[in-house]
Design an enzyme around this catalytic site. Structure first.
Site, mmCIF file in Angstrom:
data_model
loop_
_atom_site.group_PDB
_atom_site.id
_atom_site.type_symbol
_atom_site.label_atom_id
_atom_site.label_comp_id
_atom_site.label_asym_id
_atom_site.label_seq_id
_atom_site.Cartn_x
_atom_site.Cartn_y
_atom_site.Cartn_z
ATOM 1 N N ASP A 20 0.830 -1.199 0.000
ATOM 2 C CA ASP A 20 0.000 0.000 0.000
ATOM 3 C C ASP A 20 0.868 1.252 0.000
ATOM 4 O O ASP A 20 0.605 2.208 -0.744
ATOM 5 C CB ASP A 20 -0.923 0.019 1.230
ATOM 6 C CG ASP A 20 -1.946 -1.105 1.203
ATOM 7 O OD1 ASP A 20 -2.045 -1.780 0.170
ATOM 8 O OD2 ASP A 20 -2.630 -1.301 2.218
ATOM 9 N N GLU A 277 0.073 -5.764 -5.896
ATOM 10 C CA GLU A 277 -0.359 -4.809 -6.917
ATOM 11 C C GLU A 277 0.771 -4.031 -7.565
ATOM 12 O O GLU A 277 0.920 -4.034 -8.790
ATOM 13 C CB GLU A 277 -1.357 -3.827 -6.292
ATOM 14 C CG GLU A 277 -1.833 -2.750 -7.239
ATOM 15 C CD GLU A 277 -2.900 -1.860 -6.620
ATOM 16 O OE1 GLU A 277 -3.044 -0.718 -7.064
ATOM 17 O OE2 GLU A 277 -3.591 -2.314 -5.695
#
Length: 373
Positions: A20, A277
């Site tokens: 993140d 991601e």
């Protein structure tokens, strides 16, 4: 006449593995590169010391890293310029004191554009949900609107993070010099990078690499990937025991890499194993054969996420089968994909994605549109 630069407040809560924070830092850095001011609020910014050296000391012009403590220090807000955009990354909720202060500041002015930056997925719901409003019903900001912003691989989504100078930097990259600087004794063998969680098929894959005709050097990233590889060697898997002799497989364990050097790692390797991601997007831009391991979710939702991504990238059957085994979707033996053909497939996907506007371009346009209403 160019539009005036905006001030962005980006909030990031580090849940696990610093992914993140990696996305939020890339976002902040790219916004600043385009002339905007960014305040990045982080509850644990320690990883920036190696991920983005100098970030905590203000080395990136336009980006200020601020602590997000509990309880939130509302007193620190008094001297800050009112922001134009609020971003709560990946579902983190803004501190109540921050929202209350912002609501008071906006009492006689336009409220900031409030965005919920979601996780990347290729699933169909992303295009349906991207850009939808979410009315704020309670609290000091009641009556305002949040907006869902979904990264994605189509023009109906929020796009992917991509710096304008990325292709030029990759073209100028010196593979041999970078490997030498990392202390990797490369002799021309195939190079594979490994950034993973703890795949069940890891030990079997290491054994396959060791028994293959082609010599391979595995470049293992610091953290969970290195721990997983060492654990595989500690277990009984024939020649791959830590004290045994390996045939075709050599291993180099890397130190923590900055985001810039992680890009270099992906460019240096022939095949890249990535997770989560941020590294998936960077592997796509690298244009090498890739294997992706999504973050494991208890309800198995990552299985659908994996299949949707493979479909979006046009992965052939052998690559899909490898992914399913690698990610624990099924227990079938690992196949040996045609990695050269898959690299060409990734390059084709990259070419398609490069024709689309990047995430920051679309994000700025989205915000400008909302401020004109």
């Amino acid at each position: 006449m160019p539009a005036a630069p905006l001030i962005w407040d980006v909030f990031c809560r580090v849940i696990d593995n610093h992914g993140d924070l990696g996305v939020c830092w890339r976002l902040a850095r790219e916004l600043a590169a385009r002339g905007h001011g960014v305040r990045l609020w982080v509850d644990d910014a320690g990883a920036l010391a190696w991920m983005a050296p100098g970030a905590l000391q203000g080395a990136c012009p336009g980006v200020q890293v601020l602590p997000w403590g509990e309880p939130f220090d509302a007193g620190a807000l008094g001297g800050l310029t009112r922001s134009d955009v609020w971003i709560e990354a990946f579902g983190c909720e803004l501190p109540k004191a921050f929202v209350a202060h912002g609501a008071r500041a906006a009492a006689s002015a336009r409220p900031p554009v409030w965005l919920n930056l979601e996780y990347l997925s290729a699933e169909a719901y992303v295009a349906r949900m991207h850009g939808l409003p979410s009315p704020v019903l309670h609290g000091p900001a009641a009556g305002w609107t949040k907006w869902f912003y979904y990264p994605g691989l189509t023009s109906q989504t929020g796009g992917l993070l991509r710096e304008a100078d990325l292709p030029a930097r990759q073209q100028a990259f010196d593979r041999a010099a970078w490997l030498a600087a990392q202390g990797v004794p490369w002799q021309g063998e195939r190079l594979i990078s490994l950034f993973c969680y703890e795949p069940a098929a890891l030990a079997a894959w290491l054994a396959k690499l060791d028994a293959a005709r082609q010599p391979t050097r595995l470049l293992v990233t610091a953290g969970r990937a290195a721990q997983a590889v060492r654990a595989a060697f500690d277990n009984e898997i024939g020649r791959l025991r830590m004290t045994g002799v390996r045939k075709q497989l050599s291993i180099s364990y890397l130190s923590h890499l900055s985001q810039i050097d992680y890009d270099h790692l992906l460019w240096a390797c022939d095949i890249n194993f990535v997770r989560g991601e941020d590294s998936l997007v960077r592997a796509l831009w690298a244009g090498r054969a890739l294997v992706w391991q999504p973050y494991v979710q208890d309800d198995g939702a990552h299985h659908a996420k994996l299949e949707a991504m493979l479909e979006a990238l046009g992965a052939p059957p052998d690559v899909r089968a490898f992914h399913r085994s690698w990610c624990g979707v099924d227990a079938t033996p690992l196949p040996v994909p045609d990695w050269v053909a898959w690299a060409e497939g990734v390059q084709a996907a990259r070419a398609r994605l490069q024709t689309q506007a990047d995430l920051v371009t679309r994000l700025i346009g989205f915000v400008r549109q909302k401020t004109l209403k």
